[in-house]
Design a protein around this motif. Sequence first.
Motif, PDB file in Angstrom:
ATOM      1  N   ARG A 113       0.403  -2.608   6.675  1.00 18.02           N
ATOM      2  CA  ARG A 113      -0.276  -2.192   7.901  1.00 18.02           C
ATOM      3  C   ARG A 113       0.431  -2.773   9.123  1.00 18.02           C
ATOM      4  NH1 ARG A 113      -6.040  -4.179   6.192  1.00 18.02           N
ATOM      5  NH2 ARG A 113      -4.651  -5.611   5.118  1.00 18.02           N
ATOM      6  N   GLY A 114       0.595  -1.910  10.124  1.00 16.00           N
ATOM      7  CA  GLY A 114       1.227  -2.327  11.368  1.00 16.00           C
ATOM      8  C   GLY A 114       0.199  -2.732  12.403  1.00 16.00           C
ATOM      9  N   SER A 115       0.583  -2.643  13.657  1.00 16.94           N
ATOM     10  CA  SER A 115      -0.263  -3.114  14.757  1.00 16.94           C
ATOM     11  C   SER A 115      -1.576  -2.343  14.876  1.00 16.94           C
ATOM     12  CB  SER A 115       0.503  -3.039  16.080  1.00 16.94           C
ATOM     13  OG  SER A 115       0.865  -1.694  16.352  1.00 16.94           O
ATOM     14  N   GLU A 116      -1.622  -1.113  14.392  1.00 12.26           N
ATOM     15  CA  GLU A 116      -2.863  -0.331  14.432  1.00 12.26           C
ATOM     16  C   GLU A 116      -3.605  -0.374  13.091  1.00 12.26           C
ATOM     17  OE1 GLU A 116      -1.155   3.424  15.720  1.00 12.26           O
ATOM     18  OE2 GLU A 116      -1.931   3.048  17.738  1.00 12.26           O
ATOM     19  N   ASP A 117      -3.221  -1.309  12.232  1.00 10.73           N
ATOM     20  CA  ASP A 117      -3.802  -1.468  10.894  1.00 10.73           C
ATOM     21  C   ASP A 117      -3.592  -0.243  10.009  1.00 10.73           C
ATOM     22  OD1 ASP A 117      -4.621  -4.111  11.085  1.00 10.73           O
ATOM     23  OD2 ASP A 117      -6.571  -3.575  11.958  1.00 10.73           O
ATOM     24  N   MET A 118      -2.494   0.489  10.245  1.00 14.01           N
ATOM     25  CA  MET A 118      -2.143   1.642   9.419  1.00 14.01           C
ATOM     26  C   MET A 118      -0.693   1.506   8.969  1.00 14.01           C
ATOM     27  SD  MET A 118      -3.779   4.897  11.473  1.00 14.01           S
ATOM     28  CE  MET A 118      -2.938   4.563  13.011  1.00 14.01           C
ATOM     29  N   ILE A 119      -0.388   2.056   7.804  1.00  9.07           N
ATOM     30  CA  ILE A 119       0.998   2.145   7.353  1.00  9.07           C
ATOM     31  C   ILE A 119       1.738   3.142   8.230  1.00  9.07           C
ATOM     32  CG2 ILE A 119       2.499   2.915   5.461  1.00  9.07           C
ATOM     33  CD1 ILE A 119       0.340   1.938   3.530  1.00  9.07           C
ATOM     34  N   TYR A 120       1.095   4.300   8.446  1.00  2.69           N
ATOM     35  CA  TYR A 120       1.696   5.398   9.211  1.00  2.69           C
ATOM     36  C   TYR A 120       0.543   6.304   9.610  1.00  2.69           C
ATOM     37  CZ  TYR A 120       5.807   8.316  10.308  1.00  2.69           C
ATOM     38  OH  TYR A 120       6.811   9.000  10.941  1.00  2.69           O
ATOM     39  N   ASP A 121       0.588   6.866  10.765  1.00  5.78           N
ATOM     40  CA  ASP A 121      -0.471   7.753  11.241  1.00  5.78           C
ATOM     41  C   ASP A 121      -0.405   9.077  10.478  1.00  5.78           C
ATOM     42  OD1 ASP A 121      -1.913   9.717  12.764  1.00  5.78           O
ATOM     43  OD2 ASP A 121      -1.841   8.372  14.490  1.00  5.78           O
ATOM     44  N   PHE A 122      -1.509   9.479   9.841  1.00  5.42           N
ATOM     45  CA  PHE A 122      -1.550  10.737   9.098  1.00  5.42           C
ATOM     46  C   PHE A 122      -1.177  11.930   9.987  1.00  5.42           C
ATOM     47  CE2 PHE A 122      -4.641   8.465   6.266  1.00  5.42           C
ATOM     48  CZ  PHE A 122      -3.926   8.595   5.084  1.00  5.42           C
TER      49      PHE A 122
ATOM     50  N   MET B 211       0.836  -1.180   0.000  1.00  9.58           N
ATOM     51  CA  MET B 211       0.000   0.000   0.000  1.00  9.58           C
ATOM     52  C   MET B 211       0.877   1.238   0.000  1.00  9.58           C
ATOM     53  SD  MET B 211      -2.991  -0.730   2.745  1.00  9.58           S
ATOM     54  CE  MET B 211      -4.100  -2.064   2.520  1.00  9.58           C
ATOM     55  N   ILE B 212       0.316   2.319  -0.524  1.00  7.01           N
ATOM     56  CA  ILE B 212       1.019   3.598  -0.532  1.00  7.01           C
ATOM     57  C   ILE B 212       0.140   4.646   0.140  1.00  7.01           C
ATOM     58  CG2 ILE B 212       1.986   5.432  -1.971  1.00  7.01           C
ATOM     59  CD1 ILE B 212       2.726   3.269  -4.002  1.00  7.01           C
ATOM     60  N   LEU B 213       0.691   5.263   1.145  1.00  8.42           N
ATOM     61  CA  LEU B 213       0.022   6.345   1.874  1.00  8.42           C
ATOM     62  C   LEU B 213       0.420   7.660   1.217  1.00  8.42           C
ATOM     63  CD1 LEU B 213      -0.147   6.822   5.675  1.00  8.42           C
ATOM     64  CD2 LEU B 213       0.903   8.593   4.291  1.00  8.42           C
ATOM     65  N   VAL B 214      -0.532   8.567   1.046  1.00  7.62           N
ATOM     66  CA  VAL B 214      -0.283   9.849   0.386  1.00  7.62           C
ATOM     67  C   VAL B 214      -0.746  10.986   1.287  1.00  7.62           C
ATOM     68  CG1 VAL B 214      -0.795  11.271  -1.640  1.00  7.62           C
ATOM     69  CG2 VAL B 214      -0.665   8.781  -1.876  1.00  7.62           C
ATOM     70  N   LYS B 215       0.115  11.993   1.437  1.00  9.11           N
ATOM     71  CA  LYS B 215      -0.235  13.195   2.216  1.00  9.11           C
ATOM     72  C   LYS B 215       0.261  14.409   1.441  1.00  9.11           C
ATOM     73  CE  LYS B 215      -1.573  15.175   6.169  1.00  9.11           C
ATOM     74  NZ  LYS B 215      -2.946  15.612   6.133  1.00  9.11           N
ATOM     75  N   GLU B 216      -0.614  15.405   1.275  1.00  7.86           N
ATOM     76  CA  GLU B 216      -0.264  16.623   0.552  1.00  7.86           C
ATOM     77  C   GLU B 216      -0.122  17.789   1.514  1.00  7.86           C
ATOM     78  OE1 GLU B 216      -2.847  17.576  -2.702  1.00  7.86           O
ATOM     79  OE2 GLU B 216      -2.633  15.581  -3.600  1.00  7.86           O
ATOM     80  N   PHE B 217       0.803  18.691   1.155  1.00  7.59           N
ATOM     81  CA  PHE B 217       1.080  19.884   1.944  1.00  7.59           C
ATOM     82  C   PHE B 217       1.238  21.052   0.983  1.00  7.59           C
ATOM     83  CE2 PHE B 217       2.814  16.177   4.007  1.00  7.59           C
ATOM     84  CZ  PHE B 217       2.372  16.293   5.317  1.00  7.59           C
ATOM     85  N   GLU B 218       1.170  22.260   1.528  1.00  2.04           N
ATOM     86  CA  GLU B 218       1.357  23.465   0.733  1.00  2.04           C
ATOM     87  C   GLU B 218       2.196  24.453   1.522  1.00  2.04           C
ATOM     88  OE1 GLU B 218      -2.012  26.347  -0.444  1.00  2.04           O
ATOM     89  OE2 GLU B 218      -2.000  24.832  -2.042  1.00  2.04           O
ATOM     90  N   PHE B 219       3.069  25.174   0.820  1.00  9.77           N
ATOM     91  CA  PHE B 219       3.828  26.230   1.473  1.00  9.77           C
ATOM     92  C   PHE B 219       4.163  27.311   0.448  1.00  9.77           C
ATOM     93  CE2 PHE B 219       6.981  23.113   0.069  1.00  9.77           C
ATOM     94  CZ  PHE B 219       7.992  23.880  -0.493  1.00  9.77           C
TER      95      PHE B 219
END
Length: 120
Positions: free
Chosen positions: A40-49, A1-9
């Motif tokens: 997915r890790g122990s919390e069923d997430m790749i990484y916490d957003f 799986m691939i987690l995606v997060k967008e940011f702006e600056f």
Amino acid sequence: MILVKEFEFDAAHNLINYHGKCERLHGHTYKLVVKLEGIRGSEDMIYDFVDLKNLVKEHILDEFDHHYINEFIEQPTAENIAVYIWNRLAPLVKTENAHLCEIQVWETKTSGIIYHGEEA
């Protein structure tokens, strides 16, 4: 799986090794896209957003937002910005089940760089 997060600056820069209008001081509203690949890790997430948001804010956005990028990247092309951000984030986000797999740096809605961590 691939987690995606967008940011702006918002930031200013000028290209010192370039001949054209971008050699003059100007600014952009950059879009930064961070992608982590993993399982997915122990919390069923790749990484916490929320954790990723806070980490990127502290280590990237606080440095870039409303700053003159030439103060810390000599030739701040989108390519060099992507490499710089990759080098800062990759070790910070690595866990036993996830790693940084892609950085996107967009200077405009139609012009950006995609970087996977290979040598620039």
